[in-house]
Design a protein around this motif. Structure first.
Motif, mmCIF file in Angstrom:
data_model
loop_
_atom_site.group_PDB
_atom_site.id
_atom_site.type_symbol
_atom_site.label_atom_id
_atom_site.label_comp_id
_atom_site.label_asym_id
_atom_site.label_seq_id
_atom_site.Cartn_x
_atom_site.Cartn_y
_atom_site.Cartn_z
ATOM 1 N N PRO A 1 -16.370 29.942 2.184
ATOM 2 C CA PRO A 1 -15.939 28.538 2.095
ATOM 3 C C PRO A 1 -16.749 27.591 2.970
ATOM 4 N N GLY A 2 -17.352 28.125 4.025
ATOM 5 C CA GLY A 2 -18.116 27.261 4.920
ATOM 6 C C GLY A 2 -19.607 27.347 4.740
ATOM 7 N N LYS A 3 -20.062 28.164 3.775
ATOM 8 C CA LYS A 3 -21.496 28.345 3.579
ATOM 9 C C LYS A 3 -21.837 28.289 2.086
ATOM 10 N N PRO A 4 -21.944 27.094 1.566
ATOM 11 C CA PRO A 4 -22.245 26.970 0.123
ATOM 12 C C PRO A 4 -23.572 27.611 -0.256
ATOM 13 N N GLU A 5 -24.464 27.776 0.717
ATOM 14 C CA GLU A 5 -25.758 28.384 0.417
ATOM 15 C C GLU A 5 -25.640 29.854 0.010
ATOM 16 N N LEU A 6 -24.499 30.471 0.316
ATOM 17 C CA LEU A 6 -24.294 31.858 -0.090
ATOM 18 C C LEU A 6 -23.915 31.985 -1.560
ATOM 19 N N GLY A 7 -23.655 30.864 -2.211
ATOM 20 C CA GLY A 7 -23.414 30.890 -3.637
ATOM 21 C C GLY A 7 -21.967 31.141 -4.026
ATOM 22 N N GLU A 8 -21.785 31.502 -5.276
ATOM 23 C CA GLU A 8 -20.446 31.689 -5.842
ATOM 24 C C GLU A 8 -20.312 33.094 -6.441
ATOM 25 N N ARG A 9 -19.071 33.448 -6.742
ATOM 26 C CA ARG A 9 -18.802 34.726 -7.389
ATOM 27 C C ARG A 9 -17.872 34.491 -8.578
ATOM 28 N N GLN A 10 -17.907 35.397 -9.533
ATOM 29 C CA GLN A 10 -17.071 35.277 -10.728
ATOM 30 C C GLN A 10 -15.867 36.202 -10.607
ATOM 31 N N LEU A 11 -14.710 35.658 -10.965
ATOM 32 C CA LEU A 11 -13.467 36.415 -10.922
ATOM 33 C C LEU A 11 -12.892 36.550 -12.325
ATOM 34 N N PRO A 12 -12.877 37.751 -12.881
ATOM 35 C CA PRO A 12 -12.230 37.935 -14.195
ATOM 36 C C PRO A 12 -10.749 37.557 -14.104
ATOM 37 N N PHE A 13 -10.237 36.956 -15.186
ATOM 38 C CA PHE A 13 -8.837 36.524 -15.210
ATOM 39 C C PHE A 13 -8.288 36.776 -16.613
ATOM 40 N N SER A 14 -7.158 37.495 -16.675
ATOM 41 C CA SER A 14 -6.537 37.787 -17.964
ATOM 42 C C SER A 14 -5.022 37.923 -17.798
ATOM 43 N N ARG A 15 -4.360 38.431 -18.802
ATOM 44 C CA ARG A 15 -2.896 38.479 -18.842
ATOM 45 C C ARG A 15 -2.309 39.366 -17.730
ATOM 46 N N GLU A 16 -2.976 40.493 -17.429
ATOM 47 C CA GLU A 16 -2.451 41.422 -16.445
ATOM 48 C C GLU A 16 -3.287 41.366 -15.160
ATOM 49 N N LEU A 17 -2.604 41.318 -14.064
ATOM 50 C CA LEU A 17 -3.303 41.314 -12.777
ATOM 51 C C LEU A 17 -2.451 42.053 -11.762
ATOM 52 N N TYR A 18 -3.033 42.267 -10.569
ATOM 53 C CA TYR A 18 -2.329 42.945 -9.486
ATOM 54 C C TYR A 18 -2.223 42.024 -8.276
ATOM 55 N N ILE A 19 -1.050 42.072 -7.659
ATOM 56 C CA ILE A 19 -0.866 41.428 -6.362
ATOM 57 C C ILE A 19 -0.397 42.502 -5.389
ATOM 58 N N ASP A 20 -0.391 42.181 -4.134
ATOM 59 C CA ASP A 20 0.127 43.134 -3.155
ATOM 60 C C ASP A 20 1.648 43.169 -3.231
ATOM 61 N N ALA A 21 2.223 44.368 -3.154
ATOM 62 C CA ALA A 21 3.671 44.512 -3.285
ATOM 63 C C ALA A 21 4.421 43.709 -2.234
ATOM 64 N N ALA A 22 3.815 43.539 -1.047
ATOM 65 C CA ALA A 22 4.477 42.773 0.013
ATOM 66 C C ALA A 22 4.520 41.282 -0.291
ATOM 67 N N ASP A 23 3.795 40.854 -1.327
ATOM 68 C CA ASP A 23 3.744 39.437 -1.667
ATOM 69 C C ASP A 23 4.775 39.041 -2.730
#
Length: 558
Positions: free
Chosen positions: A370-392
């Motif tokens: 977030p503080g270094k735009p020179e490091l570029g970006e990454r792609q995050l796949p997004f679809s109907r099913e995903l995982y979160i942490d159980a504690a969340d």
């Protein structure tokens, strides 16, 4: 060469004065480890002092192995030490040096001392020698072999050199003063018989010099100007100088001592570290729980963090114990500044976004840092099913809980807002799925209806994520001083120093990362792709350090 006046430590002041007075023209230091184990965090301090001073004043630093005890030494340790020094960012002047390279010269000087009447061959066994040595409050007694003639001593020494006598039957001792208040000056041993194969000289020598006899003369041979040691060698300095006074050396080095680096919750005795390895308490010298430089490297600590820690501790004339939290602070600061971000779910709980069609397979964009735009970006796949942490997730919670709750909203990091509305349980009544709704048009913005999410959680797409093994490391010891006083250091081992998670789900960038690459797992901590075992087909990550220090709050001091 001119050097600016520093406001640094006492060693810098000494060197500045020596250069200004003309006592030395060029600073030459040395780092002289014994190759009988891997280097640890305390050695990192000695490396930074010796190499750092030479670097600061435009001089040289030698790497010289103190290989005078072949029983405990090995090529493995020599190779590891060289790797550690280079990894920390230093380079020695010239070739790697060895005490064994000077064995012929040291032996010639031993004969010189015998001829001058300053050394003799002694036949007391170990128990007798202890008895004759005296105590801190009582003077020692002269050995009955002390008054042999120079000719007789020279003959015996040469026969020792030829391998005529058995191990432990004779030693060569300096003739100094058995009543000296400094125990190191009570006729110390110069040579002992040890018929052992040597990793550099093979079987050429049946006798080997002691460190005390070899050290100062090696410094003189190499033209060392400032022989910088830790404080345990302070009482050895009179002996260091005695040898230089009584031998025809061509240069006169000087020894200076500084306080060694000790850290809390840590053991740095090589003997005890080797015990941990030999008894398989840890998985080798480079186990990420070990305070070795190799262990710290495999855990994902950077050279910059270690050097920063050494600077924070400082260099003084007094021994002390640095809080290991200082090291952890240096590590955390360095990784916060430089580690790219990524997401990993350690305890996966499936979430079904019921209002998204199963055919949807989007790619979202998130910054690598977030503080270094020179490091570029990454792609995050997004679809109907995903995982979160159980504690969340909780079915119901009070207002302090800022994560996903039935009937409440939360934002998925770098994605949309969702609202949970149902759960699915297994036969045992455990929640195995959460059903939720994705709120439309909320990627990067708040909902248009004004109902804001309660918090932000991390996630990984079920379709694009990969399973990984994650090793969660903690401090190896529960006690802040595990090996001091009457403490049995093995009894202070932390049973929770390693927890292995083999069902973690990671985003795509983490699977294809190179071994040794470091990341901040968002909301979890800083992790490194294991240098030995990580691959795209079988990702393995080691916890370097958490996002914050929770040790004291968790009662870790035990």
């Amino acid at each position: 060469m001119e050097h600016s006046k520093s406001t640094g430590n006492f060693l810098q002041t000494i060197i500045e004065e020596d250069l200004a007075s003309g006592r030395v023209d060029r600073v030459v230091t040395r780092f002289p480890p014994e190759p009988n184990g891997y280097l640890h965090i305390g050695h990192a301090k000695s490396i930074s002092v010796n190499f750092g001073l030479a670097e600061q004043f435009g001089g040289h630093c030698h790497l010289r192995f103190d290989d005078t005890n072949p029983e405990k030494e090995a090529q493995e340790y020599i190779d590891a030490i060289q790797e550690d020094v280079r990894w920390l960012g230093y380079e020695w002047q010239g070739d790697v040096r060895y005490a064994s390279s000077y064995f012929e010269q040291l032996y010639a000087w031993a004969e010189y001392l015998v001829e001058q009447g300053d050394a003799y061959v002694c036949e007391l066994d170990a128990d007798q020698a202890r008895e004759f040595r005296g105590t801190l409050t009582e003077a020692g007694r002269n050995s009955p072999y002390r008054e042999r003639s120079a000719a007789e001593n020279l003959d015996l020494l040469r026969r020792m050199r030829q391998g005529e006598f058995a191990d432990g039957t004779r030693v060569l001792r300096a003739k100094i003063d058995m009543a000296h208040p400094n125990m190191n000056m009570r006729d110390p041993i110069l040579y002992r018989i040890r018929k052992r194969h040597h990793h550099q000289t093979g079987d050429a020598w049946p006798i080997y010099p002691t460190y005390d006899f070899a050290h100062g003369q090696e410094d003189a041979i190499e033209g060392i100007t400032h022989s910088i040691c830790t404080l345990e060698f302070e009482d050895h300095r009179p002996l260091y100088d005695w040898f230089l006074d009584h031998l025809p050396v061509k240069s006169r080095p000087r020894q200076y001592e500084f306080g060694r680096l000790n850290t809390s919750y840590t053991v740095t005795s090589k003997r005890k570290l080797k015990q941990l390895v030999d008894e398989e308490v840890v998985d080798g010298w480079d186990d990420p729980r070990m305070p070795t430089i190799a262990g710290l490297r495999r855990r994902g600590v950077t050279p910059a963090a270690i050097r920063r820690f050494c600077d924070m501790v400082g260099t003084s004339r007094a021994n002390g114990v640095a809080d290991v939290a200082m090291l952890e602070h240096a590590i955390r600061d360095d990784l916060n500044e430089n580690a790219p971000r990524a997401m990993c779910v350690l305890d996966p709980l499936k979430v079904i976004l019921t209002n998204i069609d199963d055919s949807v397979n989007d790619l979202l964009i998130a910054p690598r840092h977030p503080g270094k735009p020179e490091l570029g970006e990454r792609q995050l796949p997004f679809s109907r099913e995903l995982y979160i942490d159980a504690a969340d997730f909780r079915e119901e919670a009070n207002k302090k809980y800022k994560r996903l709750v039935l009937g409440k909203r939360v934002r998925l990091r770098s994605a949309c807002v969702i609202e949970a509305h149902d759960v699915v349980r297994n036969a045992a009544g455990e929640i195995v799925e959460v059903h939720a709704t994705a709120i439309a048009n909320t990627v990067g913005s708040d909902p248009e209806d004004g109902v804001k999410p309660k918090g932000v959680i991390h996630w990984v797409c079920a379709r694009g994520g990969s399973r990984a093994t994650v090793r969660l490391y903690d401090r190896l010891f529960r006690h802040p001083a595990p090996d001091r006083g009457d403490t049995d250091f093995m009894a202070q081992l932390n049973p929770d120093s390693l927890r292995i998670v083999d069902c973690a789900i990671i985003e795509p960038a983490l699977a294809v990362a190179s071994p040794g690459e470091r990341f901040q797992f968002e909301r979890e901590g800083y992790f490194v792709a294991d240098s030995m075992e990580h691959s795209a087909d079988s990702p393995v990550y080691n916890l370097t350090i958490g996002l914050r220090d929770v040790w004291e709050n968790a009662g870790g001091a035990g």
